[in-house]
Write a protein that holds these residues in place. Structure first.
Motif, PDB file in Angstrom:
ATOM      1  N   ILE A  12       0.820  -1.224   0.000  1.00 42.40           N
ATOM      2  CA  ILE A  12       0.000   0.000   0.000  1.00 42.40           C
ATOM      3  C   ILE A  12       0.848   1.267   0.000  1.00 42.40           C
ATOM      4  O   ILE A  12       0.324   2.358   0.130  1.00 42.40           O
ATOM      5  CB  ILE A  12      -0.998   0.036   1.177  1.00 42.40           C
ATOM      6  N   TRP A  13       2.195   1.112  -0.129  1.00 42.94           N
ATOM      7  CA  TRP A  13       3.024   2.297   0.054  1.00 42.94           C
ATOM      8  C   TRP A  13       2.693   3.403  -0.937  1.00 42.94           C
ATOM      9  O   TRP A  13       2.737   4.574  -0.583  1.00 42.94           O
ATOM     10  CB  TRP A  13       4.513   1.952   0.046  1.00 42.94           C
ATOM     11  N   ALA A  14       2.329   3.051  -2.159  1.00 44.22           N
ATOM     12  CA  ALA A  14       2.026   4.094  -3.148  1.00 44.22           C
ATOM     13  C   ALA A  14       0.681   4.744  -2.836  1.00 44.22           C
ATOM     14  O   ALA A  14       0.570   5.973  -2.794  1.00 44.22           O
ATOM     15  CB  ALA A  14       2.041   3.499  -4.549  1.00 44.22           C
ATOM     16  N   SER A  15      -0.348   3.925  -2.550  1.00 45.15           N
ATOM     17  CA  SER A  15      -1.666   4.536  -2.305  1.00 45.15           C
ATOM     18  C   SER A  15      -1.685   5.332  -0.999  1.00 45.15           C
ATOM     19  O   SER A  15      -2.413   6.326  -0.880  1.00 45.15           O
ATOM     20  CB  SER A  15      -2.780   3.495  -2.335  1.00 45.15           C
ATOM     21  N   ALA A  16      -0.830   4.949  -0.030  1.00 47.18           N
ATOM     22  CA  ALA A  16      -0.792   5.696   1.244  1.00 47.18           C
ATOM     23  C   ALA A  16      -0.263   7.119   1.061  1.00 47.18           C
ATOM     24  O   ALA A  16      -0.437   7.963   1.951  1.00 47.18           O
ATOM     25  CB  ALA A  16       0.063   4.954   2.268  1.00 47.18           C
ATOM     26  N   GLN A  17       0.338   7.404  -0.101  1.00 40.73           N
ATOM     27  CA  GLN A  17       0.850   8.769  -0.315  1.00 40.73           C
ATOM     28  C   GLN A  17      -0.292   9.782  -0.391  1.00 40.73           C
ATOM     29  O   GLN A  17      -0.066  10.991  -0.306  1.00 40.73           O
ATOM     30  CB  GLN A  17       1.743   8.839  -1.569  1.00 40.73           C
ATOM     31  N   ALA A  18      -1.547   9.316  -0.484  1.00 45.20           N
ATOM     32  CA  ALA A  18      -2.696  10.234  -0.484  1.00 45.20           C
ATOM     33  C   ALA A  18      -3.006  10.791   0.899  1.00 45.20           C
ATOM     34  O   ALA A  18      -3.797  11.730   1.032  1.00 45.20           O
ATOM     35  CB  ALA A  18      -3.928   9.505  -1.026  1.00 45.20           C
ATOM     36  N   LEU A  19      -2.372  10.242   1.924  1.00 43.26           N
ATOM     37  CA  LEU A  19      -2.641  10.703   3.296  1.00 43.26           C
ATOM     38  C   LEU A  19      -2.200  12.163   3.452  1.00 43.26           C
ATOM     39  O   LEU A  19      -1.034  12.478   3.212  1.00 43.26           O
ATOM     40  CB  LEU A  19      -1.845   9.828   4.275  1.00 43.26           C
ATOM     41  N   PRO A  20      -3.109  13.059   3.837  1.00 40.41           N
ATOM     42  CA  PRO A  20      -2.702  14.461   4.018  1.00 40.41           C
ATOM     43  C   PRO A  20      -2.122  14.655   5.420  1.00 40.41           C
ATOM     44  O   PRO A  20      -2.812  14.449   6.408  1.00 40.41           O
ATOM     45  CB  PRO A  20      -4.028  15.221   3.863  1.00 40.41           C
ATOM     46  N   THR A  21      -0.860  15.055   5.528  1.00 42.76           N
ATOM     47  CA  THR A  21      -0.223  15.114   6.861  1.00 42.76           C
ATOM     48  C   THR A  21       0.167  16.524   7.308  1.00 42.76           C
ATOM     49  O   THR A  21       0.709  16.687   8.396  1.00 42.76           O
ATOM     50  CB  THR A  21       1.054  14.246   6.875  1.00 42.76           C
TER      51      THR A  21
END
Ligand code: MTE
Length: 329
Positions: free
Chosen positions: A103-112
């Motif tokens: 999931i490392w690529a899709s987790a880049q959508a997390l706004p931090t």
């Protein structure tokens, strides 16, 4: 899945070698030369020589360098070599972004950014911290911890963060507080969940819980970094729990709320399948999961990529009995 790619997929140019991977390999290798750290896995020897080489896209997900952080000597040696970062940062569980390990690529959508953590409930001094507050107020240190997933895979991870009890001292739980609930970021617009149809009916947001005594234990840690850098999103940026004597699912990622409460809180996995995922969830080799034995664990690393997991015996409390056994006596 990136993890089960042929070896050649990892063998990229020198410019894509991450500093962290090389750093860790050299550091542990030097240590082994002077005779310390018996029992290190030799998993990286063999067909894939270039075990620290990371895919360029994956390397781009790593956080910013966190300089000047001291290694806590009490947690400098986990008895095994730290897992190469390319594996730890590409073999993850983060169900908000999908049901696979990849999931490392899709987790880049997390706004931090911005990020706040609300600390509330049965405390004298409720606070809402932003990330700068947390990292300025609580002294950061590095700790190399074993990590054991309930699914029987294991890693060794060099976290950077601060002890949970430093935060407890700042907010002062009242005597009525007996448990703590931790809540992860959730926004259905950016955290779609696994692709199976009932994702929306899962008990989001992801929550976890500890007793106040567990949270006050020496080992309980909030990580804001890993491998010398801020946390990548797939590891639960910008702040996550690390409780190394418990199964990995207890370590909620991307925390937005910490709440001190009187009663044992409902938690994500315990709500979904209480007979499989206990609230306490300590690592116990003798207590089988209803669907598999916990007596052994498989080390994530080179051998995973080669389809031949290296197995080791599971250790009670994941090897941290001297710190935590008294909690359960
Ligand atoms: N936290 C959130 N919010 N969502 C998750 O799906 N998975 C848990 C835990 N924390 C999870 C989570 C599980 S099952 C494990 S094993 C660890 O995160 C994995 O941590 P890692 O991917 O950083 O190794």
């Amino acid at each position: 899945m990136a993890f089960f790619r042929a070896c050649s997929g990892w063998q990229l140019s020198e410019s894509q070698v991450t500093a962290e991977g090389v750093f860790w390999q050299r550091r542990r290798f030097l240590k082994s030369l002077i005779g310390a750290g018996a029992g290190f896995a030799a998993a990286s020897a063999g067909a894939c020589q270039q075990s620290t080489i990371m895919d360029g896209d994956l390397a781009n997900t790593l956080g910013k360098p966190l300089g000047g952080v001291r290694l806590n000597q009490a947690f400098a040696d986990a008895g095994r070599q730290p897992t190469a970062q390319k594996y730890a940062s590409s073999y993850n569980n983060f169900y908000e972004f999908g049901g696979s390990k990849n999931i490392w690529a899709s987790a880049q959508a997390l706004p931090t950014d911005p990020w706040t953590v609300e600390v509330t409930g049965l405390v004298k001094y409720p606070q809402t911290y932003d990330l700068d507050d947390l990292t300025r107020r609580f002294a950061l240190e590095e700790r190399i911890y074993r990590f054991r997933c309930v699914e029987a895979w294991a890693m060794v991870v060099p976290w950077i963060g601060f002890p949970m009890r430093a935060l407890m001292a700042a907010v002062e739980p009242t005597s009525a507080a007996r448990y703590v609930r931790f809540t992860s970021f959730y926004d259905p617009a950016v955290t779609p969940g696994p692709s199976f149809g009932f994702a929306r009916s899962l008990p989001w947001p992801y929550t976890e819980g500890l007793t106040v005594a567990e949270m006050a234990n020496d080992l309980a840690f909030f990580a804001v970094g890993v491998y010398g850098r801020t946390l990548p999103k797939q590891h639960g940026a910008p702040i996550r729990m690390v409780v190394p004597w418990k199964y990995g699912f207890k370590g909620a990622k991307s925390i937005v709320k910490i709440e001190f409460v009187a009663q044992q809180p409902a938690t994500y996995w315990n709500t979904l399948a209480p007979n499989e995922y206990k609230f306490e969830a300590n690592v116990e080799p003798e207590v089988s999961h209803p669907r598999w034995s916990q007596a052994k664990e498989r080390l994530v690393g080179e051998s995973t990529a080669l389809f031949s997991w290296e197995e080791q015996p599971t250790v009670i409390y994941n090897g941290y009995g001297e710190y935590v056994a008294a909690l359960y006596g």
